[in-house]
Design an enzyme around this catalytic site. Structure first.
Site, PDB file in Angstrom:
ATOM      1  N   GLU A  69       2.062   1.975  -3.367  1.00 56.24           N
ATOM      2  CA  GLU A  69       1.054   2.408  -4.109  1.00 56.24           C
ATOM      3  C   GLU A  69       0.899   4.070  -4.262  1.00 56.24           C
ATOM      4  O   GLU A  69       0.760   4.686  -4.962  1.00 56.24           O
ATOM      5  CB  GLU A  69      -0.393   2.132  -3.663  1.00 56.24           C
ATOM      6  CG  GLU A  69      -1.593   2.531  -4.388  1.00 56.24           C
ATOM      7  CD  GLU A  69      -2.926   2.965  -3.486  1.00 56.24           C
ATOM      8  OE1 GLU A  69      -3.458   3.734  -3.487  1.00 56.24           O
ATOM      9  OE2 GLU A  69      -3.082   1.776  -2.712  1.00 56.24           O
ATOM     10  N   HIS A  70       1.120   4.631  -2.870  1.00 57.56           N
ATOM     11  CA  HIS A  70       1.142   6.077  -2.829  1.00 57.56           C
ATOM     12  C   HIS A  70       2.414   6.818  -3.476  1.00 57.56           C
ATOM     13  O   HIS A  70       2.381   7.518  -3.903  1.00 57.56           O
ATOM     14  CB  HIS A  70       1.247   6.291  -1.175  1.00 57.56           C
ATOM     15  CG  HIS A  70      -0.060   6.253  -0.486  1.00 57.56           C
ATOM     16  ND1 HIS A  70      -0.783   7.399  -0.112  1.00 57.56           N
ATOM     17  CD2 HIS A  70      -0.996   5.220  -0.182  1.00 57.56           C
ATOM     18  CE1 HIS A  70      -1.852   7.048   0.499  1.00 57.56           C
ATOM     19  NE2 HIS A  70      -1.966   5.650   0.394  1.00 57.56           N
ATOM     20  N   GLU A 115      -3.247   7.536   7.709  1.00 58.89           N
ATOM     21  CA  GLU A 115      -4.541   6.970   7.078  1.00 58.89           C
ATOM     22  C   GLU A 115      -4.899   5.772   8.105  1.00 58.89           C
ATOM     23  O   GLU A 115      -5.915   5.590   8.304  1.00 58.89           O
ATOM     24  CB  GLU A 115      -4.212   6.456   5.832  1.00 58.89           C
ATOM     25  CG  GLU A 115      -5.315   5.767   5.123  1.00 58.89           C
ATOM     26  CD  GLU A 115      -4.810   5.219   3.550  1.00 58.89           C
ATOM     27  OE1 GLU A 115      -5.391   4.461   2.901  1.00 58.89           O
ATOM     28  OE2 GLU A 115      -3.781   5.646   3.207  1.00 58.89           O
ATOM     29  N   HIS A 152       0.899  -1.365  -0.182  1.00 54.16           N
ATOM     30  CA  HIS A 152      -0.027   0.025   0.003  1.00 54.16           C
ATOM     31  C   HIS A 152       0.865   1.239  -0.003  1.00 54.16           C
ATOM     32  O   HIS A 152       0.610   2.083  -0.674  1.00 54.16           O
ATOM     33  CB  HIS A 152      -1.042  -0.002   1.283  1.00 54.16           C
ATOM     34  CG  HIS A 152      -1.855   1.283   1.496  1.00 54.16           C
ATOM     35  ND1 HIS A 152      -1.566   1.935   2.666  1.00 54.16           N
ATOM     36  CD2 HIS A 152      -2.466   2.000   0.461  1.00 54.16           C
ATOM     37  CE1 HIS A 152      -2.500   2.989   2.515  1.00 54.16           C
ATOM     38  NE2 HIS A 152      -2.779   3.101   1.356  1.00 54.16           N
TER      39      HIS A 152
END
Length: 492
Positions: free
Chosen positions: A77-78, A154, A74
């Protein structure tokens, strides 16, 4: 004339049913080819509007992460939006927006995806930019530090501040003792805090390559033109020579029920939830998954489902009851049951009521009329889903990165229609085994003294009725943010 008036609604319903039976699900024309460097390409034609969805799906997710760096999939992905030799940080999304489009990305246990929705004549530009960052991402220490703070925040917002999400993490960890599905997609906080530039680059260089990706183009396109553009932009990219086999540690046989109680003063609504290890859709062998899909519909989909009819509108012991299953995962998934007790009903009593009605259902069998209605509804849902090129592209992307084939995708709608009531009950008897289950209570109060016995406690916000391994979901079902029970996924 009165006779005609009286029969009109029946005629309309009959015509509607005939239309549903006549239109095959997945009616969009599809073309499949593979480039010399291993990139798989699927083209789905829909010429009703001059729009195209361009998606790149990587066959890597959180369950493929090396030990000790949970959250790296993840996190990367950022970082994919941080720029290349040709694009400055943020320029990718700014260019999409300047061309009237939208873009985003998502991470799950089994895949990571990137998509743009733009005018069809901008497809070449999207391919150019996406191909550029597939093998030429440029990162530095500043990128790493700032974006690490973003993903940590997040996690704070989505998990640490949500007792239901914390409860779900603990249940997944109890469900999967050996398989990496027990690790949250977003990562464990103590490991996220120590992710490094080297961790991100090693993961990127290993998995982000054409021979580990599926390109899906859906919309107002010509397959030959898509092939030519793909050859131009993606064709020159080098394969990953170090791509590992996708072999993960599997679960040992579970021989005893696992139970947990999560107590949090922020919980507003307690509930009982139980999940069982269950088979996923396997290539060439989707029969059991089809039966489990129908079992979840029969037991817990809507107010006419068995659990709602028996517990909510029958005995009145529940405010809400549901069942959920999603067979789209690379490895074993879960089948889940949920009951929210009515005021004054203890969690132990709610769980006992759930067990009672499941046993009664397995004894009584499936109502044929209810099964017919469910099958018609599933067929209608598939047809309506085809109306969105984004949803259609997503259907193919999830399936292909979960180990299925184009033949499996095409066969699935008819397979659902062929499932019998006896097959549904048989699948239920095989899967609904307490020795293969994790039962959890989420509660805001101290557990009663009998809470340690196999039957007690419930949750805050209700988990979504799905067991997929992803947390994506936005417009047209393509991206998003939020966790569904039974699976975690994260969206940029």
């Amino acid at each position: 004339m009165p006779t005609l008036t009286a029969k009109a609604p029946l005629l309309a319903g009959s015509v509607f049913a005939a239309v549903l039976l006549a239109v095959p699900a997945g009616a969009a024309e599809s073309t499949y080819f593979t480039l010399d460097n291993g990139l798989e390409v699927v083209v789905l034609e829909d010429h009703r509007a001059p729009v195209v969805v361009h998606m790149v799906w990587y066959k890597v997710g959180a369950a493929d992460e090396p030990p000790g760096v949970s959250g790296i999939a993840h996190y990367l992905e950022h970082l994919m939006f941080k720029g290349t030799d040709d694009l400055a940080p943020g320029e990718f999304s700014a260019t999409v927006q300047a061309n009237g489009g939208t873009d985003n990305a998502f991470t799950s246990q089994d895949y990571t995806g990137y998509f743009q929705r733009v005018a069809a004549d901008r497809l070449g530009l999207m391919m150019q930019m996406e191909a550029d960052r597939m093998r030429d991402l440029q990162l530095d220490g500043t990128d790493i530090l700032t974006e690490r703070l973003v993903v940590l925040e997040e996690r704070n917002q989505r998990v640490e501040n949500d007792p239901g999400a914390l409860f779900q993490e603990q249940r997944s960890a109890a469900q999967y003792l050996n398989h990496p599905y027990g690790i949250p997609v977003i990562g464990w906080k103590h490991e996220m805090e120590n992710l490094t530039l080297d961790d991100a680059l090693a993961f990127y260089r290993t998995y982000y390559a054409p021979n580990n990706a599926v390109l899906i183009v859906a919309g107002d396109v010509d397959p030959d033109e898509v092939r030519a553009m793909a050859e131009t932009h993606y064709g020159p990219l080098e394969r990953s020579a170090d791509l590992p086999d996708r072999a993960r540690p599997q679960e040992p046989p579970q021989t005893a029920e696992r139970r947990l109680v999560y107590d949090d003063p922020r919980v507003a609504q307690p509930y009982v939830i139980r999940t069982y290890l269950a088979p996923e859709r396997d290539p060439g062998d989707q029969d059991e998954a089809a039966a489990l899909t129908l079992l979840a519909e029969v037991l817990g989909a809507g107010q006419t489902s068995e659990l709602s009819r028996r517990l909510q509108f029958g005995s009145g012991e529940a405010l809400y009851a549901s069942a959920f299953y999603n067979g789209l995962s690379l490895d074993d998934t879960t089948f889940g049951l949920l009951v929210v007790p009515a005021p004054g009903v203890p969690l132990a009593a709610a769980e006992a009521a759930l067990d009672r009605e499941i046993a009664a259902f397995l004894e009584d069998g499936v109502d044929p009329a209810q099964l017919d209605r469910i099958k018609m509804s599933l067929r209608a849902d598939a047809i309506y889903e085809d109306d969105s090129v984004s949803s259609l592209a997503r259907r193919y992307g999830v399936a292909l990165t979960s180990g299925l084939t184009l033949d499996d995708i095409a066969a699935w709608p008819d397979l659902l229609q062929s499932v019998t009531g006896d097959q549904i009950v048989a699948a239920g008897r095989r899967v609904l085994d307490r020795d293969r289950a994790v039962t959890g209570w989420l509660t805001a109060t101290e557990p009663a003294e009998d809470a340690a016995t196999p039957s007690d406690t419930g949750p805050d916000t209700l988990p979504a009725p799905a067991a997929a391994s992803d947390m994506d979901g936005t417009p047209d079902g393509i991206g998003g943010a939020g966790a569904a029970d039974g699976g975690q996924g994260v969206m940029q």
